[in-house]
Write a protein that holds these residues in place. Structure first.
Motif, PDB file in Angstrom:
ATOM      1  N   GLU A 124       0.839  -1.205   0.000  1.00 18.12           N
ATOM      2  CA  GLU A 124       0.000   0.000   0.000  1.00 18.12           C
ATOM      3  C   GLU A 124       0.867   1.245   0.000  1.00 18.12           C
ATOM      4  N   GLY A 125       1.928   1.236   0.814  1.00 14.74           N
ATOM      5  CA  GLY A 125       2.820   2.383   0.866  1.00 14.74           C
ATOM      6  C   GLY A 125       3.514   2.632  -0.451  1.00 14.74           C
ATOM      7  N   SER A 126       3.883   1.556  -1.158  1.00 11.12           N
ATOM      8  CA  SER A 126       4.581   1.745  -2.429  1.00 11.12           C
ATOM      9  C   SER A 126       3.648   2.307  -3.493  1.00 11.12           C
ATOM     10  N   GLU A 127       2.360   1.941  -3.459  1.00 11.16           N
ATOM     11  CA  GLU A 127       1.398   2.542  -4.397  1.00 11.16           C
ATOM     12  C   GLU A 127       1.256   4.029  -4.110  1.00 11.16           C
ATOM     13  N   GLY A 128       1.178   4.371  -2.833  1.00  7.17           N
ATOM     14  CA  GLY A 128       1.076   5.781  -2.452  1.00  7.17           C
ATOM     15  C   GLY A 128       2.328   6.550  -2.810  1.00  7.17           C
ATOM     16  N   THR A 169      -8.956  16.200   0.680  1.00  9.36           N
ATOM     17  CA  THR A 169     -10.215  16.108  -0.060  1.00  9.36           C
ATOM     18  C   THR A 169     -10.863  17.471  -0.274  1.00  9.36           C
ATOM     19  N   GLN A 170     -10.392  18.484   0.401  1.00  9.97           N
ATOM     20  CA  GLN A 170     -10.958  19.824   0.273  1.00  9.97           C
ATOM     21  C   GLN A 170     -10.045  20.672  -0.602  1.00  9.97           C
ATOM     22  N   ALA A 171     -10.282  20.637  -1.903  1.00 13.09           N
ATOM     23  CA  ALA A 171      -9.392  21.315  -2.856  1.00 13.09           C
ATOM     24  C   ALA A 171      -9.260  22.807  -2.577  1.00 13.09           C
ATOM     25  N   ASP A 176      -9.858   7.414  -3.867  1.00 13.64           N
ATOM     26  CA  ASP A 176      -8.869   6.349  -3.704  1.00 13.64           C
ATOM     27  C   ASP A 176      -7.440   6.892  -3.738  1.00 13.64           C
ATOM     28  N   GLU A 177      -7.214   7.968  -4.485  1.00 15.86           N
ATOM     29  CA  GLU A 177      -5.890   8.599  -4.509  1.00 15.86           C
ATOM     30  C   GLU A 177      -5.589   9.260  -3.168  1.00 15.86           C
ATOM     31  N   VAL A 178      -6.586   9.900  -2.591  1.00 10.67           N
ATOM     32  CA  VAL A 178      -6.410  10.510  -1.267  1.00 10.67           C
ATOM     33  C   VAL A 178      -6.028   9.431  -0.267  1.00 10.67           C
ATOM     34  N   GLU A 179      -6.735   8.317  -0.304  1.00 13.18           N
ATOM     35  CA  GLU A 179      -6.458   7.229   0.633  1.00 13.18           C
ATOM     36  C   GLU A 179      -5.042   6.695   0.472  1.00 13.18           C
ATOM     37  N   LEU A 180      -4.606   6.516  -0.767  1.00 15.86           N
ATOM     38  CA  LEU A 180      -3.241   6.048  -1.013  1.00 15.86           C
ATOM     39  C   LEU A 180      -2.208   7.038  -0.490  1.00 15.86           C
ATOM     40  N   LEU A 181      -2.427   8.324  -0.756  1.00 15.91           N
ATOM     41  CA  LEU A 181      -1.475   9.337  -0.291  1.00 15.91           C
ATOM     42  C   LEU A 181      -1.453   9.428   1.231  1.00 15.91           C
ATOM     43  N   VAL A 182      -2.615   9.380   1.846  1.00 17.89           N
ATOM     44  CA  VAL A 182      -2.677   9.432   3.312  1.00 17.89           C
ATOM     45  C   VAL A 182      -1.966   8.217   3.900  1.00 17.89           C
TER      46      VAL A 182
END
Length: 123
Positions: A35-39, A86-88, A102-108
């Motif tokens: 998961e960390g490597s995807e982020g 999530t709040q642009a 899903d991108e937010v979740e990966l980055l977090v």
């Protein structure tokens, strides 16, 4: 001599069995690493033009904070980081882009791997 080898091997097995009860299994550790490597890959593609997104290094844009600095900000939680990402309208004008959920979740998930109990800001 063989008895000594058997005793040493048995001792090693006993010590291995006494691991901390809260320790992650190799499967959990590998899942977290995946998961960390995807982020990290997403961060390198979308964010590394301005930010240092790895555990060490300076941001290419001096006005963009290094991610370890962000991740180790006092009071930062999964919830606060997720909300901010999530709040642009929270983004500085220079960060003109949108992240999918899903991108937010990966980055977090990745950013939280940069948290350290012994962290000291570089400046």
């Amino acid at each position: 001599m063989q008895l000594k080898s058997v005793l040493i091997a048995a001792g090693a097995l006993i010590l291995a069995a006494c691991q901390h009860a809260g320790a992650e299994s190799p499967v959990q550790t590998q899942a977290a690493a995946d998961e960390g490597s995807e982020g990290l890959a997403l961060a390198q593609a979308a964010c590394a033009g301005c930010h240092s997104v790895e555990a060490y290094g300076l941001s290419p844009n001096p006005a963009a904070p290094e991610w370890p600095v962000i991740a180790n900000t006092q009071g930062l939680t999964r919830e606060t980081l997720t909300h901010w990402l999530t709040q642009a309208h929270n983004y500085p004008e220079q960060m003109d882009f949108y992240l999918e959920e899903d991108e937010v979740e990966l980055l977090v998930d990745y950013m939280l791997t940069l948290q350290r109990d012994d962290y000291h800001p570089p400046y």
